[in-house]
Design a protein around this motif. Structure first.
Motif, PDB file in Angstrom:
ATOM      1  N   GLY A  43      -7.559   5.008  11.574  1.00 40.89           N
ATOM      2  CA  GLY A  43      -7.222   3.807  12.339  1.00 40.89           C
ATOM      3  C   GLY A  43      -6.836   2.680  11.848  1.00 40.89           C
ATOM      4  O   GLY A  43      -6.003   1.825  12.217  1.00 40.89           O
ATOM      5  N   LEU A  44      -7.636   2.152  10.639  1.00 37.13           N
ATOM      6  CA  LEU A  44      -7.043   1.168   9.838  1.00 37.13           C
ATOM      7  C   LEU A  44      -5.900   1.401   9.170  1.00 37.13           C
ATOM      8  O   LEU A  44      -5.228   0.488   8.828  1.00 37.13           O
ATOM      9  N   CYS A  45      -5.284   2.718   8.745  1.00 39.89           N
ATOM     10  CA  CYS A  45      -4.141   3.153   8.343  1.00 39.89           C
ATOM     11  C   CYS A  45      -3.081   2.570   9.313  1.00 39.89           C
ATOM     12  O   CYS A  45      -2.158   2.397   8.883  1.00 39.89           O
ATOM     13  N   SER A  46      -3.267   2.355  10.586  1.00 43.44           N
ATOM     14  CA  SER A  46      -2.411   2.100  11.644  1.00 43.44           C
ATOM     15  C   SER A  46      -2.417   0.615  11.673  1.00 43.44           C
ATOM     16  O   SER A  46      -1.335  -0.128  12.255  1.00 43.44           O
ATOM     17  N   PRO A  49      -1.151  -2.044   8.985  1.00 49.01           N
ATOM     18  CA  PRO A  49       0.405  -2.375   8.752  1.00 49.01           C
ATOM     19  C   PRO A  49       0.959  -3.026   9.898  1.00 49.01           C
ATOM     20  O   PRO A  49       1.698  -4.095   9.770  1.00 49.01           O
ATOM     21  N   ASN A  50       0.442  -2.777  11.155  1.00 52.82           N
ATOM     22  CA  ASN A  50       0.787  -3.402  12.565  1.00 52.82           C
ATOM     23  C   ASN A  50       0.376  -4.902  12.293  1.00 52.82           C
ATOM     24  O   ASN A  50       1.356  -5.762  12.901  1.00 52.82           O
ATOM     25  N   ALA A  51      -0.740  -5.269  11.984  1.00 52.80           N
ATOM     26  CA  ALA A  51      -1.073  -6.654  11.781  1.00 52.80           C
ATOM     27  C   ALA A  51       0.005  -7.576  10.687  1.00 52.80           C
ATOM     28  O   ALA A  51       0.461  -8.580  11.132  1.00 52.80           O
ATOM     29  N   ILE A  52       0.066  -6.809   9.630  1.00 50.66           N
ATOM     30  CA  ILE A  52       0.977  -7.278   8.587  1.00 50.66           C
ATOM     31  C   ILE A  52       2.513  -7.438   9.357  1.00 50.66           C
ATOM     32  O   ILE A  52       3.165  -8.728   9.142  1.00 50.66           O
ATOM     33  N   LEU A  78       8.299  -2.484   5.311  1.00 45.48           N
ATOM     34  CA  LEU A  78       6.971  -2.825   4.812  1.00 45.48           C
ATOM     35  C   LEU A  78       5.932  -2.242   5.394  1.00 45.48           C
ATOM     36  O   LEU A  78       4.916  -1.665   4.908  1.00 45.48           O
ATOM     37  N   LYS A  79       5.921  -2.040   6.782  1.00 45.15           N
ATOM     38  CA  LYS A  79       4.983  -1.463   7.651  1.00 45.15           C
ATOM     39  C   LYS A  79       4.671   0.113   7.217  1.00 45.15           C
ATOM     40  O   LYS A  79       3.579   0.511   6.913  1.00 45.15           O
ATOM     41  N   ILE A  80       5.901   0.600   7.160  1.00 46.56           N
ATOM     42  CA  ILE A  80       5.763   2.177   6.811  1.00 46.56           C
ATOM     43  C   ILE A  80       5.204   2.298   5.676  1.00 46.56           C
ATOM     44  O   ILE A  80       4.581   3.188   4.929  1.00 46.56           O
ATOM     45  N   ALA A  81       5.823   1.413   4.088  1.00 48.81           N
ATOM     46  CA  ALA A  81       5.355   1.502   2.978  1.00 48.81           C
ATOM     47  C   ALA A  81       3.971   1.214   2.986  1.00 48.81           C
ATOM     48  O   ALA A  81       3.375   1.989   2.293  1.00 48.81           O
ATOM     49  N   ILE A  82       3.554   0.272   3.729  1.00 49.88           N
ATOM     50  CA  ILE A  82       1.971   0.218   3.512  1.00 49.88           C
ATOM     51  C   ILE A  82       1.043   1.190   4.145  1.00 49.88           C
ATOM     52  O   ILE A  82       0.041   1.410   3.639  1.00 49.88           O
ATOM     53  N   SER A  83       1.451   1.734   5.399  1.00 51.91           N
ATOM     54  CA  SER A  83       0.944   2.595   5.909  1.00 51.91           C
ATOM     55  C   SER A  83       0.890   3.874   5.103  1.00 51.91           C
ATOM     56  O   SER A  83      -0.298   4.700   4.944  1.00 51.91           O
ATOM     57  N   LEU A  86      -1.489   3.240   2.139  1.00 44.64           N
ATOM     58  CA  LEU A  86      -2.905   3.501   2.485  1.00 44.64           C
ATOM     59  C   LEU A  86      -3.316   4.907   2.918  1.00 44.64           C
ATOM     60  O   LEU A  86      -4.582   5.179   2.448  1.00 44.64           O
ATOM     61  N   VAL A  87      -2.386   5.723   3.414  1.00 45.95           N
ATOM     62  CA  VAL A  87      -3.024   7.025   3.571  1.00 45.95           C
ATOM     63  C   VAL A  87      -2.894   7.707   2.320  1.00 45.95           C
ATOM     64  O   VAL A  87      -4.119   8.486   1.993  1.00 45.95           O
ATOM     65  N   VAL A  88      -2.062   7.597   1.352  1.00 53.75           N
ATOM     66  CA  VAL A  88      -2.493   8.158  -0.240  1.00 53.75           C
ATOM     67  C   VAL A  88      -3.463   7.772  -0.622  1.00 53.75           C
ATOM     68  O   VAL A  88      -4.343   8.322  -1.468  1.00 53.75           O
ATOM     69  N   LEU A  89      -3.724   6.182  -0.673  1.00 52.50           N
ATOM     70  CA  LEU A  89      -5.142   5.785  -1.270  1.00 52.50           C
ATOM     71  C   LEU A  89      -6.142   6.264  -0.678  1.00 52.50           C
ATOM     72  O   LEU A  89      -7.161   6.845  -1.521  1.00 52.50           O
ATOM     73  N   ILE A  90      -6.438   6.593   0.532  1.00 52.18           N
ATOM     74  CA  ILE A  90      -7.586   7.063   1.074  1.00 52.18           C
ATOM     75  C   ILE A  90      -7.761   8.483   0.822  1.00 52.18           C
ATOM     76  O   ILE A  90      -8.840   8.764   0.531  1.00 52.18           O
ATOM     77  N   PHE A  91      -6.767   9.262   0.661  1.00 54.64           N
ATOM     78  CA  PHE A  91      -6.891  10.821   0.441  1.00 54.64           C
ATOM     79  C   PHE A  91      -7.103  10.687  -1.179  1.00 54.64           C
ATOM     80  O   PHE A  91      -7.658  11.680  -1.690  1.00 54.64           O
TER      81      PHE A  91
END
Length: 122
Positions: A43-46, A49-52, A78-83, A86-91
């Motif tokens: 949820g935070l991965c979504s 980026p939307n907040a930014i 930027l939203k797509i890149a951050i998302s 974040l997914v890569v960082l989490i995994f």
């Protein structure tokens, strides 16, 4: 091009966060702690980026007094890149990710804004 910035977009992000937390709570009850952590991270991965994305629009309109299609494309990139980051960082950092809980929660959080925007028209 005029965008409605501020309260409406802030409410969309807040509701998206609320839906992400609710999804994580349901996931904890159904599948346990690991799945719940995976769900809230998704949820935070979504939401982040939307907040930014919306913050960038707010800065462009209220502070710089400029709002152009280029702003939209830059913020969307930027939203797509951050998302993705974040997914890569989490995994990479959290090895016990529950894939199913993560993917379902990610899709629910990503698509929740469609319901929220359609609800605000009426």
């Amino acid at each position: 091009m005029q965008f409605v910035i501020g309260i409406k977009m802030g409410r969309v992000v807040a509701w998206q966060l609320l839906i992400a937390v609710a999804t994580a709570m349901v996931t904890v009850f159904i599948a346990g702690k690991n799945a719940g952590i995976s769900s809230i991270l998704a949820g935070l991965c979504s939401v982040i980026p939307n907040a930014i994305f919306f913050l960038g629009f707010y800065i462009a309109e209220k502070i710089l007094h400029k709002n152009s299609p280029a702003t939209f494309f830059v913020m969307e990139f930027l939203k797509i890149a951050i998302s993705i980051g974040l997914v890569v960082l989490i995994f990479w950092m959290y090895r016990e990710v529950s894939w199913i809980a993560f993917l379902v929660s990610y899709v629910v959080a990503l698509k929740s804004y469609i319901f929220l925007l359609s609800k605000s028209k009426s």
